[in-house]
Design a protein around this motif. Structure first.
Motif, PDB file in Angstrom:
ATOM      1  N   LEU A   1       0.834  -1.199   0.000  1.00  0.00           N
ATOM      2  CA  LEU A   1       0.000   0.000   0.000  1.00  0.00           C
ATOM      3  C   LEU A   1       0.868   1.248   0.000  1.00  0.00           C
ATOM      4  O   LEU A   1       2.014   1.224   0.462  1.00  0.00           O
ATOM      5  N   TYR A   2       0.290   2.330  -0.502  1.00  0.00           N
ATOM      6  CA  TYR A   2       0.971   3.628  -0.441  1.00  0.00           C
ATOM      7  C   TYR A   2       0.312   4.447   0.648  1.00  0.00           C
ATOM      8  O   TYR A   2      -0.905   4.673   0.636  1.00  0.00           O
TER       9      TYR A   2
ATOM     10  N   LEU B   1       4.377   0.610   1.937  1.00  0.00           N
ATOM     11  CA  LEU B   1       4.591  -0.317   3.039  1.00  0.00           C
ATOM     12  C   LEU B   1       3.692  -1.530   2.883  1.00  0.00           C
ATOM     13  O   LEU B   1       2.709  -1.514   2.142  1.00  0.00           O
ATOM     14  N   LEU B   2       4.047  -2.607   3.590  1.00  0.00           N
ATOM     15  CA  LEU B   2       3.258  -3.835   3.564  1.00  0.00           C
ATOM     16  C   LEU B   2       2.236  -3.798   4.688  1.00  0.00           C
ATOM     17  O   LEU B   2       2.571  -3.503   5.837  1.00  0.00           O
ATOM     18  N   ASP B   3       0.998  -4.097   4.343  1.00  0.00           N
ATOM     19  CA  ASP B   3      -0.096  -4.072   5.294  1.00  0.00           C
ATOM     20  C   ASP B   3      -0.818  -5.420   5.253  1.00  0.00           C
ATOM     21  O   ASP B   3      -0.855  -6.064   4.206  1.00  0.00           O
ATOM     22  N   PRO B   4      -1.375  -5.868   6.372  1.00  0.00           N
ATOM     23  CA  PRO B   4      -2.118  -7.133   6.343  1.00  0.00           C
ATOM     24  C   PRO B   4      -3.261  -7.078   5.335  1.00  0.00           C
ATOM     25  O   PRO B   4      -3.806  -6.016   5.042  1.00  0.00           O
ATOM     26  N   THR B   5      -3.638  -8.235   4.815  1.00  0.00           N
ATOM     27  CA  THR B   5      -4.756  -8.307   3.881  1.00  0.00           C
ATOM     28  C   THR B   5      -6.052  -7.943   4.596  1.00  0.00           C
ATOM     29  O   THR B   5      -6.093  -7.829   5.823  1.00  0.00           O
ATOM     30  N   LYS B   6      -7.109  -7.762   3.825  1.00  0.00           N
ATOM     31  CA  LYS B   6      -8.384  -7.319   4.380  1.00  0.00           C
ATOM     32  C   LYS B   6      -8.895  -8.266   5.464  1.00  0.00           C
ATOM     33  O   LYS B   6      -9.423  -7.846   6.493  1.00  0.00           O
TER      34      LYS B   6
END
Length: 291
Positions: free
Chosen positions: A238-239, A247-252
């Motif tokens: 995600l931006y 950065l990397l974010d957990p999935t929904k």
């Protein structure tokens, strides 16, 4: 939100700035601002940020001590965003809520006091949105539900005006999906022979494994199981609009999704990993030699 302007220096030559902190609007629609003039030892960015931050804390503390009776929707929006949305929800949820409020909700309701917002105000808001053919009505509905639920939880309001508002549906949420047939896929893969290898692999992962673009961008080598021919996706790229960084974010769902991948594609991924390791190893060797 805070800003500042540079003032003429003191008689002794020390720099000065005037800080302004915005607190939304009062019940008459007039902007609420707090001001402070500060004399500094230097005009360094660090010094200015420090005194601004200290004044923001001072103002916030004073506001907290005041009654919530005259708090406007715009004022509570800042608290809801900073104390709840940014703390407990994902970046994508934060960005969606920010967009919903800044594209319609605050323009229409921002100057109203929280305790004066009635169900009829919200019904009229959505009626106007529909008449103007505005988009994301379902998203705005969910954002306002959360907004007033938290206001009720924090004793800012006595009842939730959204309870009497019908759920908004903005037409079809998803378009009907069209799939490539076998001949189209063959033509696509033929074209990919001339495409940069990482781009080609990304397109193949989308076509053969059904992965979304953000999921593909979030794949690490540790996610690939070469023995089982599977890929586990638990992160998306995600931006962050606030920090201006990827950065990397957990999935929904916040749970990994395991997808099976054709062995031919797994073999291509393995070969690319080997190429990358050789390239990185060669770069390290060259750096050591040059050093």
């Amino acid at each position: 939100m805070a800003s500042y302007v540079v003032l003429p220096p003191t008689q002794s030559g020390k720099p000065r700035i005037k800080i302004t902190v915005e607190l939304g609007y009062d019940k008459y629609g007039k902007r609420i601002r707090k001001y402070k003039t500060v004399t500094l030892n230097s005009m360094s960015e660090r010094t200015i940020k420090k005194v601004i931050s200290e004044f923001e804390i001072e103002v916030a503390t004073a506001v907290e001590e005041e009654s919530v009776e005259f708090m406007t929707v715009a004022m509570f929006y800042e608290k809801w965003m900073n104390l709840y949305v940014k703390e407990q929800l994902s970046i994508s949820s934060r960005d969606s809520y920010t967009s919903y409020f800044k594209n319609g909700i605050l323009d229409e309701l921002g100057k109203k006091q929280m305790q004066e917002v009635r169900t009829l105000d919200l019904v009229n808001f959505f009626k106007k949105q529909k008449a103007e053919k505005k988009r994301s009505l379902e998203g705005k509905y969910m954002a306002l539900k959360s907004f007033f639920n938290i206001a009720l939880k924090w004793d800012v309001i006595q009842s939730n005006p959204m309870n009497g508002v019908d759920r908004q549906v903005g037409g079809k949420r998803y378009k009907e999906v069209e799939f490539y047939d076998e001949e189209q896929l063959k033509q696509l893969f033929k074209v990919l022979d001339a495409v940069y290898i990482n781009h080609a692999l990304s397109i193949k992962l989308a076509a053969l494994a059904g992965l979304r673009m953000a999921e593909i961008a979030g794949i690490c080598m540790e996610c690939i199981n070469y023995k089982e021919n599977t890929i586990s996706t638990d992160k998306t790229l995600l931006y962050d609009n606030e920090t201006k960084r990827f950065l990397l974010d957990p999935t929904k769902t916040k749970r990994p999704r395991v997808v099976h991948v054709p062995k031919s594609l797994i073999d291509e991924l393995k070969l690319q990993e080997i190429r990358q390791k050789i390239k990185n190893g060669l770069r390290k060797c060259l750096d050591t030699y040059v050093g």
